[in-house]
Design an enzyme around this catalytic site. Structure first.
Site, PDB file in Angstrom:
ATOM      1  N   MET A   1      43.777  11.170 -62.685  1.00 29.20           N
ATOM      2  CA  MET A   1      44.768  12.222 -62.519  1.00 29.20           C
ATOM      3  C   MET A   1      44.129  13.465 -61.897  1.00 29.20           C
ATOM      4  O   MET A   1      42.997  13.811 -62.225  1.00 29.20           O
ATOM      5  CB  MET A   1      45.354  12.571 -63.894  1.00 29.20           C
ATOM      6  CG  MET A   1      46.499  13.525 -63.873  1.00 29.20           C
ATOM      7  SD  MET A   1      47.136  13.818 -65.552  1.00 29.20           S
ATOM      8  CE  MET A   1      47.850  12.228 -65.950  1.00 29.20           C
ATOM      9  N   CYS A   2      44.845  14.097 -60.979  1.00 23.94           N
ATOM     10  CA  CYS A   2      44.339  15.341 -60.411  1.00 23.94           C
ATOM     11  C   CYS A   2      45.402  16.432 -60.547  1.00 23.94           C
ATOM     12  O   CYS A   2      46.541  16.168 -60.908  1.00 23.94           O
ATOM     13  CB  CYS A   2      43.917  15.153 -58.957  1.00 23.94           C
ATOM     14  SG  CYS A   2      45.247  14.863 -57.795  1.00 23.94           S
ATOM     15  N   THR A   3      44.994  17.636 -60.288  1.00 26.44           N
ATOM     16  CA  THR A   3      45.886  18.796 -60.341  1.00 26.44           C
ATOM     17  C   THR A   3      46.186  19.221 -58.915  1.00 26.44           C
ATOM     18  O   THR A   3      45.287  19.307 -58.078  1.00 26.44           O
ATOM     19  CB  THR A   3      45.190  19.957 -61.080  1.00 26.44           C
ATOM     20  OG1 THR A   3      44.792  19.503 -62.367  1.00 26.44           O
ATOM     21  CG2 THR A   3      46.123  21.138 -61.239  1.00 26.44           C
TER      22      THR A   3
ATOM     23  N   CYS B   1      43.740  12.838 -52.516  1.00 25.11           N
ATOM     24  CA  CYS B   1      43.850  12.895 -53.956  1.00 25.11           C
ATOM     25  C   CYS B   1      45.013  12.031 -54.360  1.00 25.11           C
ATOM     26  O   CYS B   1      46.044  12.066 -53.781  1.00 25.11           O
ATOM     27  CB  CYS B   1      44.077  14.324 -54.415  1.00 25.11           C
ATOM     28  SG  CYS B   1      44.407  14.452 -56.156  1.00 25.11           S
TER      29      CYS B   1
END
Length: 195
Positions: free
Chosen positions: A59-61, A195
């Site tokens: 998971m990325c922001t 991403c």
């Protein structure tokens, strides 16, 4: 024999037309409500990059901020090995609200990005078609305002991905990062491809 041939031609034509269906965008898209912080909850793609990296993706922001002329600055931060990496993208608005274009300065690929569905305060479902040379790839992304989304939204993401012709083994709910890359500039950053 002729009836069978006509049936096969009809099925082929239906398949070709079905594959060319236009993916619609969120009706009455409100860009200012779409800005802010998002978490990547799910990712599905038929790209070679995704197939090679899906076992290590987390998971990325992503932070979406207004840019000049109605465009969007999109900054994604994600873990890679022992550091955080960041990717900055400029999504250019098109004549259709909720639809953007992006050209990767590093790879030269063209991206057609559509916000398919969002309620702005909980989730967003995005569809991206990527063109590089003669290759075309599809990516579907499920974003959440928090790191948890209810199972119904996760299922919506899965069903939408399947409807785009993506096989089940190319659909991934991303594991959480553990907070290591939660805040920007916690570690050294280096621009990365995706991403």
């Amino acid at each position: 024999m002729q009836a069978t041939l006509l049936s096969l031609l009809g099925l082929a034509l239906f398949g070709a037309l079905h594959g060319q269906e236009e993916v619609t965008v969120q009706p009455d898209f409100q860009q200012e409500k779409f800005t802010g912080k998002w978490y990547s909850i799910g990712l599905a793609s038929n790209s070679r990059w995704f197939k090679e990296k899906k076992q290590v993706l987390k998971m990325c922001t992503t932070v979406v901020a207004p840019a000049a002329d109605g465009n969007l600055n999109v900054t994604s931060t994600y873990p890679k090995f022992d550091r955080c990496e960041k990717r900055n993208s400029l999504f250019l608005k098109t004549d259709q609200p909720g639809r953007f274009s992006y050209t990767s300065p590093r790879w030269g690929s063209q991206h057609d990005i559509r916000v398919v569905e969002t309620n702005y305060n909980e989730y967003a479902l995005l569809y991206t078609k990527k063109f590089k040379g003669t290759d075309t790839f599809i990516m579907v992304t499920l974003y959440g305002r928090t790191t948890e989304l209810n199972p119904e939204l996760q299922e919506k993401f899965t069903q939408f991905s399947l409807a785009q012709g993506l096989p089940e083994d190319t659909i991934l709910l991303l594991p959480k990062t553990g907070g290591g890359c939660e805040a920007p500039f916690q570690a050294s950053f280096r621009e990365k491809a995706t991403c």
